[in-house]
Design an enzyme around this catalytic site. Structure first.
Site, short mmCIF file in Angstrom:
data_model
loop_
_atom_site.label_atom_id
_atom_site.label_comp_id
_atom_site.label_asym_id
_atom_site.label_seq_id
_atom_site.Cartn_x
_atom_site.Cartn_y
_atom_site.Cartn_z
N CYS A 89 -1.00 -17.63 3.75
CA CYS A 89 -1.14 -17.38 1.91
C CYS A 89 -0.57 -18.67 1.34
CB CYS A 89 -0.01 -16.42 1.65
SG CYS A 89 -0.42 -14.74 2.55
N HIS A 113 2.41 -16.92 -5.14
CA HIS A 113 1.53 -15.60 -4.15
C HIS A 113 2.00 -14.50 -4.53
CE1 HIS A 113 0.05 -13.90 -1.12
NE2 HIS A 113 0.92 -13.96 0.04
N ASN A 124 -1.84 -7.75 -1.87
CA ASN A 124 -1.57 -9.07 -1.34
C ASN A 124 -3.10 -9.65 -0.88
OD1 ASN A 124 -1.22 -11.47 0.29
ND2 ASN A 124 0.69 -10.67 1.26
N1 ACO Z 1 5.60 4.35 2.97
C1 ACO Z 1 6.75 4.87 3.46
N2 ACO Z 1 7.90 4.37 4.09
C2 ACO Z 1 7.55 3.22 4.65
C3 ACO Z 1 6.53 2.66 4.50
C4 ACO Z 1 5.23 3.23 3.75
N3 ACO Z 1 4.25 2.58 3.40
N4 ACO Z 1 6.35 1.33 5.17
C5 ACO Z 1 7.69 1.27 5.73
N5 ACO Z 1 8.31 2.43 5.51
C6 ACO Z 1 9.45 2.85 5.94
C7 ACO Z 1 10.00 2.21 7.14
O1 ACO Z 1 9.40 2.53 8.38
C8 ACO Z 1 11.45 2.28 7.14
O2 ACO Z 1 11.90 3.71 7.51
P1 ACO Z 1 13.37 3.89 8.44
O3 ACO Z 1 14.59 3.01 7.64
O4 ACO Z 1 13.28 5.00 8.74
O5 ACO Z 1 13.07 2.96 9.79
C9 ACO Z 1 11.73 2.30 5.68
O6 ACO Z 1 10.59 2.57 5.00
C10 ACO Z 1 12.47 0.96 4.84
O7 ACO Z 1 11.48 -0.21 5.76
P2 ACO Z 1 11.87 -1.52 5.36
O8 ACO Z 1 10.83 -2.44 6.26
O9 ACO Z 1 13.31 -1.83 5.31
O10 ACO Z 1 11.04 -1.48 3.79
P3 ACO Z 1 11.35 -2.65 2.75
O11 ACO Z 1 11.94 -2.46 1.63
O12 ACO Z 1 11.64 -4.21 3.51
O13 ACO Z 1 9.89 -2.89 2.52
C11 ACO Z 1 7.91 -4.48 2.90
C12 ACO Z 1 8.74 -3.13 3.58
C13 ACO Z 1 7.11 -3.87 1.80
C14 ACO Z 1 6.81 -4.39 4.09
C15 ACO Z 1 8.49 -5.63 2.75
O14 ACO Z 1 9.41 -5.91 3.84
C16 ACO Z 1 7.93 -6.76 2.56
O15 ACO Z 1 7.19 -6.91 1.53
N6 ACO Z 1 7.85 -7.95 3.38
C17 ACO Z 1 7.04 -9.08 3.26
C18 ACO Z 1 5.93 -8.77 3.61
C19 ACO Z 1 4.98 -9.85 3.38
O16 ACO Z 1 5.12 -10.38 2.31
N7 ACO Z 1 3.84 -10.21 4.25
C20 ACO Z 1 2.70 -11.01 3.70
C21 ACO Z 1 3.31 -12.33 3.87
S1 ACO Z 1 2.08 -13.39 3.40
C22 ACO Z 1 0.56 -13.83 4.58
O17 ACO Z 1 0.45 -14.84 5.02
C23 ACO Z 1 -0.37 -12.69 4.65
#
Ligand code: ACO
Length: 368
Positions: free
Chosen positions: A113, A253, A283
């Protein structure tokens, strides 16, 4: 020493829109959760026949049209992508052929990214050195082809798209002013497509265990991102000899609205200083920054003379930022007709293929 000005820009996204409501029927998720945790409402997804190079070429024609530059006036094409069409040949070479940019060197660059910032920096440095005059920098992704559509942790996040900039040498102050690039390979396993490379070539086992899909530790990536976005932004503003108040727009980004909000808090600037369109595209990795910029130019927010900072993080891990003064297109000397050059490029490519076949046939016949 010439400056590298951004004189052309263009974006391309697939027509197919995938909404959060549709994702509800694919995995255990809901619109409320996705919007609250990411800010994403919909994303664009390629159809059969659309690829990283077709999106790249569409964006590139728009950028060339905007810069009034013929494809054969390009010296270099840098294509930033984590979703190339093949391991080789480079997607940049496919683009070079489709554009008919027959004087340009072409290569792919992979910094996930952060790739568009890396690629802009490389293009600008080549111009600053005086060795070349014009570069086409592209960020293109078809992440939907690597997403596990049964994994709710990742499939809600990503979308497809491309953005392209033309950089041109100009003696006047402006264009790319400074950039900072960073990496930390110790975090490589936080975000990866584990198989398909030389370590784990495609096999029945790699396919069965889903190793060709995007794997991500979302929480760790989130933590890393909130730390480095503000840090890199501050660093590049200093490197350009500017103050935060000199910056009209920050273009981050677009990975997660909460990450952008954290960057705003870290920099102690209002969120209104950021250009954000994550709600409509999700994204799109390396394409997210040029797409956001194209939209900001189109709706009149970003104007010639504005000082901007681009800031990103991604797999690798990589992160970085770039400061620029937005130039706007150079005065038009003659209006380029992209449609004409598109047909010309097609014909030239066909002729080259035919010539290669013919030479091969003659060579084979002589040997016999
Ligand atoms: N719908 C409903 N619930 C979900 C979903 C979903 N789509 N996805 C995860 N959950 C659940 C999880 O299972 C978890 O449940 P649990 O507590 O029972 O285990 C709960 O929601 C909370 O999960 P978290 O991972 O703590 O959620 P968070 O608030 O961190 O959001 C997310 C997750 C959106 C993935 C976030 O961590 C994030 O954006 N991280 C960065 C990701 C990113 O930017 N990636 C790209 C990098 S750039 C590149 O190079 C491609």
């Amino acid at each position: 020493m010439p400056y590298a000005h951004i004189t052309g820009w263009g974006m391309a996204v697939p027509n197919r829109i995938l909404t959060n409501a549709e994702l509800e029927s694919m995995v255990a998720t809901n619109d409320e959760w996705i919007v609250a945790r990411t800010g994403i409402r919909e994303r664009r997804i390629v159809r059969a026949g659309e690829t990283s190079s077709t999106l790249a070429v569409e964006a590139a024609w728009k950028a060339l049209g905007c810069a009034n530059l013929k494809p054969n006036e390009l010296d270099l094409i840098i294509c930033s992508t984590s979703t190339p069409e093949h391991i080789f040949p480079a997607t940049a070479c496919l683009v070079q052929d489709k554009l008919g940019a027959n004087k340009a060197g072409a290569f792919d660059l992979l910094a996930a990214c952060t790739g568009f910032i890396y690629a802009l920096n490389m293009g600008a440095q080549a111009i600053r050195s005086g060795s070349i005059k014009s570069v086409l920098v592209i960020g293109t992704e078809t992440l939907s082809r690597f997403v596990n559509w049964q994994d709710r942790n990742t499939c809600i996040l990503f979308g497809d798209g491309a953005g392209a900039f033309v950089l041109q040498a100009n003696q006047e102050f402006g264009g790319i002013l400074a950039s900072v690039l960073h990496s930390d390979g110790s975090g490589g396993d936080l975000l990866s497509v584990p198989a398909g490379g030389s370590k784990h070539p495609a096999s029945e086992a790699t396919i069965r265990s889903g190793m060709h899909f995007i794997h991500m530790d979302g929480r760790e990536v989130f933590r890393f991102a909130t730390r480095v976005m503000a840090q890199a932004t501050r660093e590049v503003i200093g490197a350009a000899g500017l103050q935060i108040q000199d910056i009209r727009w920050i273009i981050p980004h677009q990975a997660n609205l909460r990450i952008i909000e954290a960057a705003a808090r870290g920099l102690k600037v209002p969120l209104e200083k950021f250009i954000i369109n994550i709600e409509r595209y999700g994204n799109t990795s390396t394409a997210s920054i040029p797409i956001a910029i194209c939209e900001a130019v189109a709706d009149g927010r970003l104007k010639a003379g504005d000082k901007i900072v681009l800031t990103a993080f991604g797999a690798g891990l990589t992160w970085g930022a770039l400061a620029a003064q937005w130039s706007g297109p150079l005065p038009v000397v003659r209006k380029l007709r992209p449609a004409f050059y598109r047909i010309l490029a097609r014909l030239r490519s066909l002729m080259r293929r035919l010539r290669l076949r013919l030479e091969g046939w003659i060579w084979g016949r002589d040997k016999a």
